[in-house]
Design an enzyme around this catalytic site. Sequence first.
Site, PDB file in Angstrom:
ATOM      1  N   HIS A 101       0.819  -1.215   0.000  1.00  0.00           N
ATOM      2  CA  HIS A 101       0.000   0.000   0.000  1.00  0.00           C
ATOM      3  C   HIS A 101       0.853   1.267   0.000  1.00  0.00           C
ATOM      4  CE1 HIS A 101       0.450  -0.057   4.515  1.00  0.00           C
ATOM      5  NE2 HIS A 101       0.430   1.253   4.343  1.00  0.00           N
ATOM      6  N   ASP A 131       0.280  -7.554   1.600  1.00  0.00           N
ATOM      7  CA  ASP A 131       0.738  -6.171   1.734  1.00  0.00           C
ATOM      8  C   ASP A 131       2.259  -6.083   1.750  1.00  0.00           C
ATOM      9  OD1 ASP A 131       0.369  -3.444   1.818  1.00  0.00           O
ATOM     10  OD2 ASP A 131       0.188  -3.354   4.009  1.00  0.00           O
ATOM     11  N   GLY A 203       3.287   6.519   7.794  1.00  0.00           N
ATOM     12  CA  GLY A 203       4.690   6.698   7.427  1.00  0.00           C
ATOM     13  C   GLY A 203       5.566   5.598   7.987  1.00  0.00           C
ATOM     14  N   ASN A 204       5.103   4.954   9.076  1.00  0.00           N
ATOM     15  CA  ASN A 204       5.824   3.802   9.604  1.00  0.00           C
ATOM     16  C   ASN A 204       5.638   2.558   8.740  1.00  0.00           C
ATOM     17  OD1 ASN A 204       5.550   5.192  12.654  1.00  0.00           O
ATOM     18  ND2 ASN A 204       7.323   3.843  12.371  1.00  0.00           N
ATOM     19  N   SER A 205       4.609   2.564   7.900  1.00  0.00           N
ATOM     20  CA  SER A 205       4.327   1.396   7.064  1.00  0.00           C
ATOM     21  C   SER A 205       5.540   0.999   6.236  1.00  0.00           C
ATOM     22  CB  SER A 205       3.156   1.686   6.131  1.00  0.00           C
ATOM     23  OG  SER A 205       1.964   1.853   6.855  1.00  0.00           O
ATOM     24  N   ALA A 222       0.041  -1.941   9.503  1.00  0.00           N
ATOM     25  CA  ALA A 222      -1.266  -1.316   9.728  1.00  0.00           C
ATOM     26  C   ALA A 222      -1.396  -0.875  11.174  1.00  0.00           C
ATOM     27  CB  ALA A 222      -2.387  -2.303   9.382  1.00  0.00           C
ATOM     28  N   ILE A 223      -2.307   0.080  11.388  1.00  0.00           N
ATOM     29  CA  ILE A 223      -2.628   0.527  12.740  1.00  0.00           C
ATOM     30  C   ILE A 223      -4.137   0.656  12.864  1.00  0.00           C
ATOM     31  CG2 ILE A 223      -0.462   1.767  13.115  1.00  0.00           C
ATOM     32  CD1 ILE A 223      -1.950   4.369  12.544  1.00  0.00           C
ATOM     33  N   GLY A 261      -6.558 -28.317  -2.361  1.00  0.00           N
ATOM     34  CA  GLY A 261      -7.910 -28.751  -2.694  1.00  0.00           C
ATOM     35  C   GLY A 261      -8.779 -29.072  -1.495  1.00  0.00           C
ATOM     36  N   ILE A 262      -8.620 -28.312  -0.407  1.00  0.00           N
ATOM     37  CA  ILE A 262      -9.488 -28.506   0.754  1.00  0.00           C
ATOM     38  C   ILE A 262     -10.120 -27.185   1.154  1.00  0.00           C
ATOM     39  CG2 ILE A 262      -8.259 -30.492   1.713  1.00  0.00           C
ATOM     40  CD1 ILE A 262      -6.880 -28.559   3.658  1.00  0.00           C
TER      41      ILE A 262
END
Length: 451
Positions: A101, A131, A203-205, A222-223, A261-262
Amino acid sequence: MSRSLLALAALFIAGESLLSAPAVADSLSLAPMLQRVVPSVVSISVQGRELDDADATLADPFYRKFFGLPDDAAPAEHSFQSAGSGVVIDEVHGYIVTNQHVIASASKIEVALSDGRRFQAKLVGADPETDVAVVQIPPDHLVQAEFGSASSLHVGDVVVAIGNPFGLGQTATMGIVSALGRRAVGSEGYEGFIQTDASTNPGNSGGALVSEDGVVVGINSAIIGPAGGSIGIGFAVPAETVGIVMRQLILTGKLVRGEVGILTQDLTPGLAKAFGIDVGAGALVSEVLPGSPAANAGIQPGDVIRMVDGRTVRGASDVRRLVGSLPLQSKPSFQIDRASRRIEAFPVVSDAPVAEPAAPRTIHIGRGPLADAEMANSPDGPGARVVVVAEGSVAAQAGLQPDDVIVALDQQPVTDVGQLLSILVKEHARALITVVRNGHRLFVAADVLTQ
């Protein structure tokens, strides 16, 4: 307990209730570690253009035609600038990991190092579901971070978040691990976030979440907080997930997720009781697709998956996340509880898409585990369709929903409402109901004693 917290606890236990500033500083000093780690954390500035939300529908030709707009009608765009963080993962080739993001819709990405140097970066690849993204800059005297394992973390361990909050530049904040394996915070079940109270802000992302030893254990993502500010609830993508994703992005520019396939669901106490197994951590297999790797490996509906590839399964989303992160054609170990025994299966991880199985007179049920539900024959095949579920009824408390198709009751096949009624004639304290919901099988445990 982490070393820093143990040091503080020891001082209080010794009767030193009044700690001098130097004593606290010595016991909690992280400066040597930060001097090693900070050069590997970068600031990222992004420029680009994006559609105005109000005009986004104009990008769709259908809507332009529907509203009688000319074909050349274009949605309004506006320029944007944003800031984030990143971590150098390969000093030889200049690879930097950040959040998807952070660089979404970017036309220009600039990386600023801790020593003030700036470089234009190119996007290598991005994966929205985890992300995670990778960008690349010239490998000019870079310092790469040491990546560790989030599996070694415990709630209460001290961690430090390093990033670029609000574009201010390099900032380090300290906190503890508040929780592990957090789900449902925005990444489609693949994340298993680390939750921390270390202060993180916009900005920490993309920045580093590091242990006291200076090892990166996660990438801040995220926060949760009013108006985007920190209230002590931040989330980081675990280092293991980052490592798997970034390697694929560097090799191919995209992430191809495996599957076997489960379909699985969370193991509730009611379901565990119905199957006669321990609750604990695990995921219940509700459906196995015919001819799938799981079917070939002998996995069956009703199995409880406890571990995948040596990693504990806490719930259904863990199975999806863990299997999706495994290399294609690998044969991971599935530790499974079936009835009263533990078995092991080795399905081959495939990139084949999971095929969606076919989706599925009205009678009021007066008693038993389906009391106060309206049922009808399923129009699309065998089974009894739930038409109405009375609020507060046993069926509603068990989780039955309108349009569920009951195909088995206490593991006896149900082909229509008449057969369902013949099974319900027996006295039931509780029942194991097999339903088809949105084309997929799952189990529901109804307990009459809850009425």
